[in-house]
Write a protein that holds these residues in place. Sequence first.
Motif, short mmCIF file in Angstrom:
data_model
loop_
_atom_site.label_atom_id
_atom_site.label_comp_id
_atom_site.label_asym_id
_atom_site.label_seq_id
_atom_site.Cartn_x
_atom_site.Cartn_y
_atom_site.Cartn_z
N TYR A 70 0.83 -1.21 0.00
CA TYR A 70 0.00 0.00 0.00
C TYR A 70 0.86 1.25 0.00
CZ TYR A 70 -4.41 2.32 0.09
OH TYR A 70 -5.50 3.06 -0.28
N LEU A 154 -12.13 18.56 7.81
CA LEU A 154 -11.87 17.21 7.33
C LEU A 154 -11.81 17.10 5.82
CD1 LEU A 154 -13.94 15.22 9.91
CD2 LEU A 154 -11.58 14.77 9.35
N ALA B 196 -8.75 0.25 2.36
CA ALA B 196 -7.62 1.16 2.45
C ALA B 196 -7.33 1.55 3.89
CB ALA B 196 -7.90 2.43 1.64
N HIS B 245 -9.85 5.94 13.68
CA HIS B 245 -8.92 6.87 14.31
C HIS B 245 -8.60 8.05 13.40
CE1 HIS B 245 -8.43 4.14 17.58
NE2 HIS B 245 -8.01 3.17 16.81
N THR B 246 -9.53 8.37 12.51
CA THR B 246 -9.38 9.50 11.59
C THR B 246 -8.06 9.42 10.82
OG1 THR B 246 -10.13 10.67 13.59
CG2 THR B 246 -10.23 11.85 11.53
N ILE B 247 -7.75 8.23 10.33
CA ILE B 247 -6.55 8.08 9.53
C ILE B 247 -6.75 8.75 8.17
CG2 ILE B 247 -4.99 6.38 8.49
CD1 ILE B 247 -5.79 4.46 10.71
N LEU B 248 -8.01 8.69 7.68
CA LEU B 248 -8.43 9.39 6.44
C LEU B 248 -7.86 8.79 5.16
CD1 LEU B 248 -8.53 13.06 7.63
CD2 LEU B 248 -10.43 11.65 6.97
N ASN B 249 -7.38 7.56 5.21
CA ASN B 249 -7.02 6.86 3.97
C ASN B 249 -8.25 6.62 3.12
OD1 ASN B 249 -4.28 6.60 4.07
ND2 ASN B 249 -4.26 4.38 4.10
N THR B 251 -10.97 8.49 2.51
CA THR B 251 -11.36 9.58 1.61
C THR B 251 -10.40 9.69 0.43
OG1 THR B 251 -12.20 10.71 3.53
CG2 THR B 251 -11.93 12.01 1.55
N LEU B 252 -9.13 9.43 0.65
CA LEU B 252 -8.18 9.47 -0.47
C LEU B 252 -8.47 8.35 -1.45
CD1 LEU B 252 -4.75 10.29 1.19
CD2 LEU B 252 -6.14 11.77 -0.21
N ALA B 253 -8.99 7.23 -0.95
CA ALA B 253 -9.18 6.07 -1.82
C ALA B 253 -10.50 6.10 -2.59
CB ALA B 253 -9.11 4.78 -1.00
N HIS B 259 -16.76 11.22 0.87
CA HIS B 259 -15.91 11.60 2.00
C HIS B 259 -16.28 10.80 3.23
CE1 HIS B 259 -13.17 13.81 4.26
NE2 HIS B 259 -13.40 15.03 3.81
N GLY B 261 -14.53 9.77 5.73
CA GLY B 261 -13.89 10.26 6.96
C GLY B 261 -14.72 11.34 7.63
N PHE B 262 -15.20 12.28 6.85
CA PHE B 262 -16.02 13.38 7.37
C PHE B 262 -17.35 12.86 7.90
CE2 PHE B 262 -17.82 17.38 7.92
CZ PHE B 262 -18.94 17.56 7.15
N ALA B 265 -17.00 11.17 11.21
CA ALA B 265 -16.85 12.14 12.30
C ALA B 265 -18.22 12.65 12.73
CB ALA B 265 -15.96 13.29 11.86
N LYS B 266 -19.10 12.93 11.75
CA LYS B 266 -20.46 13.37 12.09
C LYS B 266 -21.23 12.25 12.78
CE LYS B 266 -22.44 15.63 8.60
NZ LYS B 266 -22.17 16.37 7.38
N ARG B 269 -20.35 11.92 16.41
CA ARG B 269 -20.98 12.95 17.24
C ARG B 269 -22.43 12.59 17.53
NH1 ARG B 269 -18.41 17.84 18.05
NH2 ARG B 269 -20.43 18.82 18.41
#
Lengths: 180, 292
Positions: A70, A154, B196, B245-249, B251-253, B259, B261-262, B265-266, B269
């Motif tokens: 990866y 974000l 991812a 853990h909000t790694i955010l891979n 959203t990139l993938a 999105h 990741g976003f 997060a919502k 909450r």
Amino acid sequence: MAFYCCGRLGNTSLLGNLAKFRTALGSATYAQAAAVPKITFKKFEPPKEEHHDIRNERLNRPLSPHLTIYKFQITSVLSITHRTAGIILTGYATALGLGALVLPHDISHYVTMIEGLNLSPATIFLAKALIAAPFGYHFANGIRHLYWDTAKGLTIKEVYSTGYAMLGAAVAITLFLAAL
Amino acid sequence: MQRSFRLFSFINSNRDKVCEILNKPYSGHKAAPTVSKKPVDPRRIFKVYRFGGIASKEKPQVMNYDLDISTCGRMVLDALIKLKDMDPTLVFRRSCREGICGSCAINLQGSNCLACITAIPPDKTINIYPIPHMYVIRDLVVDMTHFFEVYNNLRPYLVRRDAGPLGKFQYAQSIQDNAKLVGLYECVLCACCSTACPSYWWNGRRFYGPASLLHAYRWIVDSRDEDTEQRLFELRDDFRAFRCHTILNCTLACPKGLHPGFVIAKLKRLIAGLDKKPPPEIDTMKFSSSGS
């Protein structure tokens, strides 16, 4: 159909004898071949519940490569560095705690010991910077994480820009702590 | 590149407010790959992960294929089909060839994508692997059963307290409430995001993964759904949503530009009770009396 008609014809006159002869000879095997094929019925048994991993282990399927292939992206690299810095900081806390518990002398003794090494100010600054680096990074990235917990910042653009800002802040905090 | 969409125009008093919502681009942003000006040699080497299946008793390996990409279409799927012409034993999933079915998810040059909508990158060597950390059935085909099982478990359908006569009338939803689903309903369950996520790699059995969590949020935030409390209660766990853990891979993938990741997060909450789902803007049962 034709065979059936032949049978019908066989009930009358001399054509019937012919049909009866043919019927006696080949009807048994022919009828079986032309008839419905042999069907066996089995009671329905639902597939046994098996855990996904257990089933795949039993089938000896390999796992597709992950870490080895990866791409290292800024998101994952900053995240794992945050975790590593946290582990290092835990190591510091454990070392200090255990040290305070088991070591025979006061901390001032060990400070004097380090002073006695007569290291150059540059070396001392570098050592302090290396020790403070995990703290600076984890602190700055921690604030970024807390900001993310409010579900703000974000978008990918913001993740990148706050990431670079965080790296700058981490370096600043590290240098500040090393200068103390 | 962020583009704004004007889905439709209409004349009424809250036009500007609604247009603002509909003009909101996807929060996910994909940086456009840099296109080099000098022409690249079309003869490329494709390094493809091969595995003959459990019956073949062979170990997984990477095979090299030489292909002139000027002989095939622009997308990676076109190249894979050409490779299959050369080597018929190559196996991969594909269906729609337009990025809507989610079958052809692969790992290309280290990142997950859909083969049918990803152009062949301008590199000499192209590495094609199956999506990471999944059991491989054969070549690029992986076992997706657990991924879909988790998705089915979160009840991906409308749940109303009194399930009256179904199909008799439409559940009313205001345009703003419908706009909340933009960026959520487009998910094709390709598993690019979930596979991812390193957290999904290590906790794949108990962590739901970004794809399922995106869908969980989609059903929670839908104004027509009335089972929000139960849905949030089912997610209130150490593992289901909070292994993120909000790694955010993810959203990139995402090949659709969503999105996750976003959205997660919502969702966190909402689960924690910090945010509340707003009530529907118009009465959902508005059309029940008139019927059609």
